[in-house]
Design a protein around this motif. Structure first.
Motif, mmCIF file in Angstrom:
data_model
loop_
_atom_site.group_PDB
_atom_site.id
_atom_site.type_symbol
_atom_site.label_atom_id
_atom_site.label_comp_id
_atom_site.label_asym_id
_atom_site.label_seq_id
_atom_site.Cartn_x
_atom_site.Cartn_y
_atom_site.Cartn_z
ATOM 1 N N GLN A 1 14.960 -4.123 -20.259
ATOM 2 C CA GLN A 1 14.348 -2.980 -19.614
ATOM 3 C C GLN A 1 13.002 -3.388 -19.034
ATOM 4 O OE1 GLN A 1 14.505 0.478 -22.019
ATOM 5 N NE2 GLN A 1 13.442 1.774 -20.558
ATOM 6 N N VAL A 2 12.607 -2.743 -17.953
ATOM 7 C CA VAL A 2 11.341 -3.060 -17.301
ATOM 8 C C VAL A 2 10.653 -1.766 -16.911
ATOM 9 C CG1 VAL A 2 12.430 -3.288 -15.034
ATOM 10 C CG2 VAL A 2 10.258 -4.421 -15.486
ATOM 11 N N GLN A 3 9.356 -1.756 -17.032
ATOM 12 C CA GLN A 3 8.540 -0.621 -16.591
ATOM 13 C C GLN A 3 7.716 -1.050 -15.385
ATOM 14 O OE1 GLN A 3 6.451 0.528 -20.215
ATOM 15 N NE2 GLN A 3 7.973 2.105 -20.605
ATOM 16 N N LEU A 4 7.632 -0.162 -14.403
ATOM 17 C CA LEU A 4 6.990 -0.487 -13.135
ATOM 18 C C LEU A 4 5.844 0.475 -12.854
ATOM 19 C CD1 LEU A 4 10.313 -0.889 -11.100
ATOM 20 C CD2 LEU A 4 8.954 -2.719 -12.142
ATOM 21 N N VAL A 5 4.724 -0.071 -12.410
ATOM 22 C CA VAL A 5 3.559 0.747 -12.089
ATOM 23 C C VAL A 5 3.024 0.328 -10.717
ATOM 24 C CG1 VAL A 5 1.250 1.454 -12.757
ATOM 25 C CG2 VAL A 5 2.973 1.002 -14.528
ATOM 26 N N GLU A 6 3.071 1.271 -9.760
ATOM 27 C CA GLU A 6 2.574 1.001 -8.416
ATOM 28 C C GLU A 6 1.087 1.332 -8.308
ATOM 29 O OE1 GLU A 6 6.722 2.975 -7.788
ATOM 30 O OE2 GLU A 6 4.974 3.264 -9.054
ATOM 31 N N SER A 7 0.443 0.662 -7.374
ATOM 32 C CA SER A 7 -0.957 0.952 -7.064
ATOM 33 C C SER A 7 -1.240 0.535 -5.631
ATOM 34 C CB SER A 7 -1.899 0.224 -8.030
ATOM 35 O OG SER A 7 -1.723 -1.176 -7.919
ATOM 36 N N GLY A 8 -2.387 0.974 -5.116
ATOM 37 C CA GLY A 8 -2.802 0.540 -3.792
ATOM 38 C C GLY A 8 -2.625 1.561 -2.686
ATOM 39 N N GLY A 9 -2.033 2.700 -3.000
ATOM 40 C CA GLY A 9 -1.884 3.722 -1.970
ATOM 41 C C GLY A 9 -3.215 4.361 -1.616
ATOM 42 N N GLY A 10 -3.199 5.176 -0.574
ATOM 43 C CA GLY A 10 -4.422 5.853 -0.165
ATOM 44 C C GLY A 10 -4.302 6.441 1.211
ATOM 45 N N LEU A 11 -5.453 6.812 1.753
ATOM 46 C CA LEU A 11 -5.535 7.392 3.093
ATOM 47 C C LEU A 11 -6.072 6.341 4.055
ATOM 48 C CD1 LEU A 11 -5.550 9.841 5.054
ATOM 49 C CD2 LEU A 11 -7.864 10.340 4.208
ATOM 50 N N VAL A 12 -5.383 6.173 5.172
ATOM 51 C CA VAL A 12 -5.791 5.175 6.155
ATOM 52 C C VAL A 12 -5.536 5.728 7.547
ATOM 53 C CG1 VAL A 12 -3.538 4.023 6.140
ATOM 54 C CG2 VAL A 12 -5.584 2.728 6.781
ATOM 55 N N GLN A 13 -6.330 5.286 8.505
ATOM 56 C CA GLN A 13 -6.118 5.718 9.888
ATOM 57 C C GLN A 13 -4.968 4.938 10.521
ATOM 58 O OE1 GLN A 13 -9.935 5.305 11.877
ATOM 59 N NE2 GLN A 13 -10.385 7.479 11.510
ATOM 60 N N ALA A 14 -4.362 5.527 11.504
ATOM 61 C CA ALA A 14 -3.295 4.851 12.240
ATOM 62 C C ALA A 14 -3.810 3.512 12.771
ATOM 63 C CB ALA A 14 -2.805 5.723 13.381
ATOM 64 N N GLY A 15 -2.962 2.493 12.633
ATOM 65 C CA GLY A 15 -3.345 1.143 13.031
ATOM 66 C C GLY A 15 -3.942 0.322 11.910
ATOM 67 N N GLY A 16 -4.249 0.975 10.800
ATOM 68 C CA GLY A 16 -4.843 0.295 9.666
ATOM 69 C C GLY A 16 -3.815 -0.381 8.777
ATOM 70 N N SER A 17 -4.311 -0.924 7.663
ATOM 71 C CA SER A 17 -3.465 -1.675 6.738
ATOM 72 C C SER A 17 -3.703 -1.218 5.306
ATOM 73 C CB SER A 17 -3.781 -3.178 6.831
ATOM 74 O OG SER A 17 -3.508 -3.685 8.110
ATOM 75 N N LEU A 18 -2.673 -1.389 4.499
ATOM 76 C CA LEU A 18 -2.757 -1.190 3.057
ATOM 77 C C LEU A 18 -1.873 -2.232 2.386
ATOM 78 C CD1 LEU A 18 -2.464 2.686 2.476
ATOM 79 C CD2 LEU A 18 -4.471 1.257 2.022
ATOM 80 N N ARG A 19 -2.229 -2.571 1.163
ATOM 81 C CA ARG A 19 -1.397 -3.462 0.369
ATOM 82 C C ARG A 19 -1.045 -2.757 -0.933
ATOM 83 N NH1 ARG A 19 -2.848 -8.922 -2.983
ATOM 84 N NH2 ARG A 19 -0.942 -10.121 -2.560
ATOM 85 N N LEU A 20 0.240 -2.531 -1.119
ATOM 86 C CA LEU A 20 0.717 -1.931 -2.357
ATOM 87 C C LEU A 20 1.083 -3.029 -3.349
ATOM 88 C CD1 LEU A 20 3.072 0.871 -0.974
ATOM 89 C CD2 LEU A 20 0.592 0.921 -1.333
ATOM 90 N N SER A 21 0.849 -2.744 -4.606
ATOM 91 C CA SER A 21 1.244 -3.643 -5.681
ATOM 92 C C SER A 21 2.127 -2.886 -6.662
ATOM 93 C CB SER A 21 0.021 -4.180 -6.420
ATOM 94 O OG SER A 21 -0.820 -4.923 -5.573
ATOM 95 N N CYS A 22 3.003 -3.618 -7.308
ATOM 96 C CA CYS A 22 3.865 -3.039 -8.338
ATOM 97 C C CYS A 22 3.895 -4.023 -9.493
ATOM 98 C CB CYS A 22 5.255 -2.791 -7.795
ATOM 99 S SG CYS A 22 6.450 -2.244 -9.026
ATOM 100 N N ALA A 23 3.272 -3.640 -10.585
ATOM 101 C CA ALA A 23 3.221 -4.489 -11.768
ATOM 102 C C ALA A 23 4.356 -4.134 -12.715
ATOM 103 C CB ALA A 23 1.886 -4.312 -12.465
ATOM 104 N N ALA A 24 5.051 -5.156 -13.190
ATOM 105 C CA ALA A 24 6.194 -4.950 -14.071
ATOM 106 C C ALA A 24 5.887 -5.440 -15.476
ATOM 107 C CB ALA A 24 7.407 -5.689 -13.518
ATOM 108 N N SER A 25 6.381 -4.704 -16.452
ATOM 109 C CA SER A 25 6.244 -5.141 -17.834
ATOM 110 C C SER A 25 7.443 -6.001 -18.207
ATOM 111 C CB SER A 25 6.178 -3.930 -18.763
ATOM 112 O OG SER A 25 7.398 -3.217 -18.707
ATOM 113 N N GLY A 26 7.336 -6.689 -19.321
ATOM 114 C CA GLY A 26 8.465 -7.453 -19.812
ATOM 115 C C GLY A 26 8.470 -8.890 -19.313
#
Length: 122
Positions: A1-26
């Protein structure tokens, strides 16, 4: 079994960038194919990107191809989604998922994170 936790979301203007991360347990992260999906209000959860266990092959929805990049670091039990040239249509809750293979259907994934909100303003 694995548990997943996302992070990195937010508000950004069009044309911008974001990097999402997903950390897994186990200890078995490298045995899972990983995917990113998104769900906008009133819409079905849709496939965004997937990566095989070794990280050597990746798959993308046509709507994000050339703008988004999925990657993984098996030493850190983490999968990433680099999102560039964001558009208002990319606004959604983004989920990472783990399954036996890097499928394109949400039905192929057994484990899901809680999601992280991405909002792109015009």
């Amino acid at each position: 079994q694995v548990q997943l936790v996302e992070s990195g979301g937010g508000l950004v203007q069009a044309g911008g960038s974001l990097r999402l991360s997903c950390a897994a347990s186990g200890r078995t992260f490298s045995s899972y194919g990983m995917g990113w999906f998104r769900q906008a209000p009133g819409k079905e959860r849709e496939f965004v990107a997937a990566i095989v266990r070794s990280g050597t092959s990746t798959y993308y929805a046509d709507s994000v191809k050339g703008r988004f990049t999925i990657s993984r670091d098996n030493t850190k039990n983490t999968v990433y989604l680099q999102m560039n040239t964001l558009e208002p249509e990319d606004t959604a809750v983004y989920y990472c998922a783990a399954g036996n293979r890097a499928g394109l259907s949400k039905n192929e994934y057994d484990y899901w994170g809680q999601g992280t909100q991405v909002t792109v303003s015009s």
